[in-house]
Design an enzyme around this catalytic site. Structure first.
Site, PDB file in Angstrom:
ATOM      1  N   ARG A   1      46.910  33.634  42.733  1.00 19.66           N
ATOM      2  CA  ARG A   1      46.003  34.059  43.798  1.00 19.66           C
ATOM      3  C   ARG A   1      44.599  33.491  43.594  1.00 19.66           C
ATOM      4  O   ARG A   1      43.841  33.361  44.545  1.00 19.66           O
ATOM      5  CB  ARG A   1      45.881  35.593  43.795  1.00 19.66           C
ATOM      6  CG  ARG A   1      47.102  36.338  44.281  1.00 19.66           C
ATOM      7  CD  ARG A   1      46.979  37.829  43.955  1.00 19.66           C
ATOM      8  NE  ARG A   1      45.818  38.479  44.523  1.00 19.66           N
ATOM      9  CZ  ARG A   1      45.739  38.968  45.749  1.00 19.66           C
ATOM     10  NH1 ARG A   1      46.766  38.846  46.563  1.00 19.66           N
ATOM     11  NH2 ARG A   1      44.652  39.567  46.178  1.00 19.66           N
TER      12      ARG A   1
ATOM     13  N   ARG B   1      38.374  25.772  39.794  1.00 18.89           N
ATOM     14  CA  ARG B   1      37.677  24.653  40.429  1.00 18.89           C
ATOM     15  C   ARG B   1      36.830  23.879  39.428  1.00 18.89           C
ATOM     16  O   ARG B   1      36.226  24.473  38.539  1.00 18.89           O
ATOM     17  CB  ARG B   1      36.771  25.155  41.554  1.00 18.89           C
ATOM     18  CG  ARG B   1      37.520  25.882  42.644  1.00 18.89           C
ATOM     19  CD  ARG B   1      36.769  25.807  43.973  1.00 18.89           C
ATOM     20  NE  ARG B   1      37.410  26.667  44.961  1.00 18.89           N
ATOM     21  CZ  ARG B   1      37.019  27.908  45.201  1.00 18.89           C
ATOM     22  NH1 ARG B   1      35.985  28.419  44.582  1.00 18.89           N
ATOM     23  NH2 ARG B   1      37.661  28.636  46.086  1.00 18.89           N
TER      24      ARG B   1
ATOM     25  N   ARG C   1      50.746  50.851  40.280  1.00 21.96           N
ATOM     26  CA  ARG C   1      49.492  51.213  39.637  1.00 21.96           C
ATOM     27  C   ARG C   1      48.655  51.960  40.659  1.00 21.96           C
ATOM     28  O   ARG C   1      48.675  51.645  41.860  1.00 21.96           O
ATOM     29  CB  ARG C   1      48.726  49.955  39.193  1.00 21.96           C
ATOM     30  CG  ARG C   1      49.445  49.122  38.204  1.00 21.96           C
ATOM     31  CD  ARG C   1      49.632  49.773  36.866  1.00 21.96           C
ATOM     32  NE  ARG C   1      48.395  49.810  36.091  1.00 21.96           N
ATOM     33  CZ  ARG C   1      48.294  50.414  34.911  1.00 21.96           C
ATOM     34  NH1 ARG C   1      49.329  51.066  34.390  1.00 21.96           N
ATOM     35  NH2 ARG C   1      47.151  50.384  34.250  1.00 21.96           N
TER      36      ARG C   1
ATOM     37  N   ARG D   1      36.302  46.777  37.213  1.00 17.79           N
ATOM     38  CA  ARG D   1      35.203  46.178  37.979  1.00 17.79           C
ATOM     39  C   ARG D   1      34.329  47.268  38.587  1.00 17.79           C
ATOM     40  O   ARG D   1      34.742  48.434  38.664  1.00 17.79           O
ATOM     41  CB  ARG D   1      35.729  45.245  39.071  1.00 17.79           C
ATOM     42  CG  ARG D   1      36.653  45.897  40.073  1.00 17.79           C
ATOM     43  CD  ARG D   1      37.217  44.870  41.076  1.00 17.79           C
ATOM     44  NE  ARG D   1      38.182  45.506  41.982  1.00 17.79           N
ATOM     45  CZ  ARG D   1      38.919  44.870  42.872  1.00 17.79           C
ATOM     46  NH1 ARG D   1      38.832  43.557  42.998  1.00 17.79           N
ATOM     47  NH2 ARG D   1      39.772  45.523  43.654  1.00 17.79           N
TER      48      ARG D   1
ATOM     49  N   GLU E   1      36.077  51.022  38.910  1.00 14.51           N
ATOM     50  CA  GLU E   1      37.520  51.115  39.168  1.00 14.51           C
ATOM     51  C   GLU E   1      38.301  51.209  37.870  1.00 14.51           C
ATOM     52  O   GLU E   1      38.194  50.327  37.015  1.00 14.51           O
ATOM     53  CB  GLU E   1      37.991  49.848  39.887  1.00 14.51           C
ATOM     54  CG  GLU E   1      38.207  50.059  41.353  1.00 14.51           C
ATOM     55  CD  GLU E   1      38.533  48.762  42.078  1.00 14.51           C
ATOM     56  OE1 GLU E   1      39.587  48.181  41.795  1.00 14.51           O
ATOM     57  OE2 GLU E   1      37.716  48.344  42.917  1.00 14.51           O
TER      58      GLU E   1
ATOM     59  N   TYR F   1      52.861  42.906  47.244  1.00 14.92           N
ATOM     60  CA  TYR F   1      51.406  42.795  47.116  1.00 14.92           C
ATOM     61  C   TYR F   1      50.911  41.987  48.326  1.00 14.92           C
ATOM     62  O   TYR F   1      50.809  40.774  48.255  1.00 14.92           O
ATOM     63  CB  TYR F   1      51.174  42.045  45.804  1.00 14.92           C
ATOM     64  CG  TYR F   1      49.784  41.997  45.211  1.00 14.92           C
ATOM     65  CD1 TYR F   1      48.978  43.111  45.127  1.00 14.92           C
ATOM     66  CD2 TYR F   1      49.292  40.805  44.675  1.00 14.92           C
ATOM     67  CE1 TYR F   1      47.728  43.044  44.523  1.00 14.92           C
ATOM     68  CE2 TYR F   1      48.046  40.737  44.069  1.00 14.92           C
ATOM     69  CZ  TYR F   1      47.269  41.864  44.009  1.00 14.92           C
ATOM     70  OH  TYR F   1      46.032  41.785  43.404  1.00 14.92           O
TER      71      TYR F   1
ATOM     72  N   ASP G   1      48.204  40.966  51.289  1.00 13.60           N
ATOM     73  CA  ASP G   1      46.842  41.032  51.788  1.00 13.60           C
ATOM     74  C   ASP G   1      46.859  41.424  53.268  1.00 13.60           C
ATOM     75  O   ASP G   1      47.906  41.361  53.931  1.00 13.60           O
ATOM     76  CB  ASP G   1      46.153  39.664  51.610  1.00 13.60           C
ATOM     77  CG  ASP G   1      45.630  39.485  50.186  1.00 13.60           C
ATOM     78  OD1 ASP G   1      45.228  40.495  49.567  1.00 13.60           O
ATOM     79  OD2 ASP G   1      45.623  38.342  49.693  1.00 13.60           O
TER      80      ASP G   1
END
Ligand code: FAD
Ligand code: UDP
Length: 369
Positions: free
Chosen positions: A172, A176, A247, A277, A300, A348, A350
């Protein structure tokens, strides 16, 4: 004429209901929660006025023109680029791993080609076809970057060793060799001006749709022409064969004045930090962030999802996959029910994929009529 029922007022249930309603079908949309929009639910925080993403930060991004056009029919999308930082061993880095991260981490001033060769020299190039999360990380960024940015975060997030998780979870994230720190590669990205719940409200606003909140599927006795079920797959079958692994997240609220993080999301990959995070929600709406004197952020914490907890992330380890196959076998006998969405298909997904699939499911149903 019997009504159709959409179980769950998230994007899955809402989009399917709308598509059917526009073709003259009467649809009842139910949700056991007191609000619409499922896990994408947003609301204004009473104390600060900040738009809160109640179930964790949601950034809309897609490469699908059809979905991008669809969502903008129901609300204005404001320009937003997700830029995430990470605090690792007392230093702040740029994410996803890019040329800045590499130069920061190794204390170098390399250019793109040099950095690529450097990372490749440290990567496990002998891993030809990475299967696990760990293999994928070692193959593409090597031991040092893997340990700093991915290993700890992933163990905290998923509660298992990265060697047990599929490579797809890491795929995901981009890697770069330039200074582009956009977290996503998709051509379209944005944030709804009035929040996701306003978009879903617009989708559900149709004369052929009735929305009933605080209502569980299990409590209904009405007969339906068809049911689109976006609740947990195992729950539909009363967990007969066992529970699929999820989870869940706990959010710890932190309040302050002004600007707390200076950005929307700070990741904490170090394992001695218990949370994964922190997100400061005023920064998800940069066009209005300066308006608010006070601020609210959320730490979190991820843990195994027990009975009574909200399922967030399907784990999909080998045991879960076996159980999933068995439940999927059971769904084939349920000819008047279609299982949809993140929980109904145990994937999962989006938001953009959820919307795209919901459009496809609705189209296929309408064609069969
Ligand atoms: P949900 O939104 O989960 O909706 C299902 C609804 O069904 C719920 O409201 C539930 O109450 C209801 N329900 C379940 N069972 C029953 C029952 N038996 N009776 C009545 N009601 C029931 N996607 C992105 O594109 N970008 C992001 O940045 C992003 N961030 C995320 C962050 C987190 C922490 C999580 C967990 C997910 C994130 N996602 C993101 C994914 C996004 O949340 C999902 O794609 C989306 O919520 C899926 O919509 P859905 O309608 O399938 O499911
Ligand atoms: N990840 C990580 N370190 C980070 C960010 C992500 O190891 O700083 C891993 C982690 O396993 C996570 C996955 O990459 O589950 C996907 O990250 P993403 O940010 O897409 O997670 P989400 O926003 O869906 O929770």
């Amino acid at each position: 004429m019997l009504r159709v029922c959409a179980v769950g007022a998230g994007f899955s249930g809402a989009v399917i209901a709308r598509e059917l309603a526009e073709k003259g079908q009467k649809v009842l949309v139910i949700d056991e929660r007191a609000h619409i929009a499922g896990n994408c639910h947003t609301e204004r925080d009473a104390a600060t006025g900040v738009m809160i993403h109640r179930y964790g930060p949601h950034i809309f991004h897609t490469a699908d023109d059809r979905v991008w056009d669809y969502i903008r029919r129901f609300g204005e999308m404001m320009p937003y680029v997700n830029r995430v930082k990470a605090t690792v061993k007392g230093k702040v880095y740029s994410l996803p791993v890019n040329l800045h991260t590499i130069n920061q981490f190794f204390g170098t001033t390399m250019g793109p080609a040099e950095a690529r060769a450097f990372v490749e020299s440290r990567a496990r190039m002998d891993i030809e076809d990475p299967q696990s999360f760990e293999e994928q990380a070692l193959r593409f960024v090597g031991e040092e970057l893997y340990h700093a940015f991915f290993r700890g975060y992933t163990r905290k997030q998923w509660g298992v060793e990265p060697s047990q998780l599929p490579a797809s979870i890491l795929k995901r994230l981009p890697l770069r060799f330039n200074y582009d720190d956009n977290y996503f590669n998709h051509p379209y990205q944005g944030m709804p001006k009035d929040g996701y719940s306003a978009i879903v409200k617009g989708i559900l606003d149709h004369e052929n749709i009735e929305v009933r909140l605080n209502c569980s599927y299990e409590s209904l006795s009405e007969e339906f022409a068809h049911v689109f079920y976006s609740g947990p797959l195992d729950r539909y079958f009363r967990y007969d064969l066992g529970r699929l692994g999820y989870r869940t997240l706990d959010f710890e609220e932190v309040r302050g004045t002004g600007d707390m993080l200076g950005t929307a999301v700070m990741n904490y990959p170090d394992e001695d930090v218990p949370f994964t995070r922190i997100s400061e929600h005023k920064h998800f709406a940069p066009w209005e962030a300066d308006k608010f004197e006070n601020t609210v952020a959320f730490r979190e914490y991820s843990r195994a999802c027990g009975e009574g907890d909200t399922p967030y992330y399907p784990i999909r380890l080998l045991d879960d996959k076996k159980l999933l196959d068995q439940y999927e076998e059971r769904t084939r006998a349920e000819t008047s029910v279609t299982f949809v969405g993140r929980l109904g298909t145990y994937q999962y997904l989006d938001m953009d994929v959820t919307i795209g699939r919901a459009l496809d499911v609705a189209e296929a149903y309408l064609e069969r009529l």
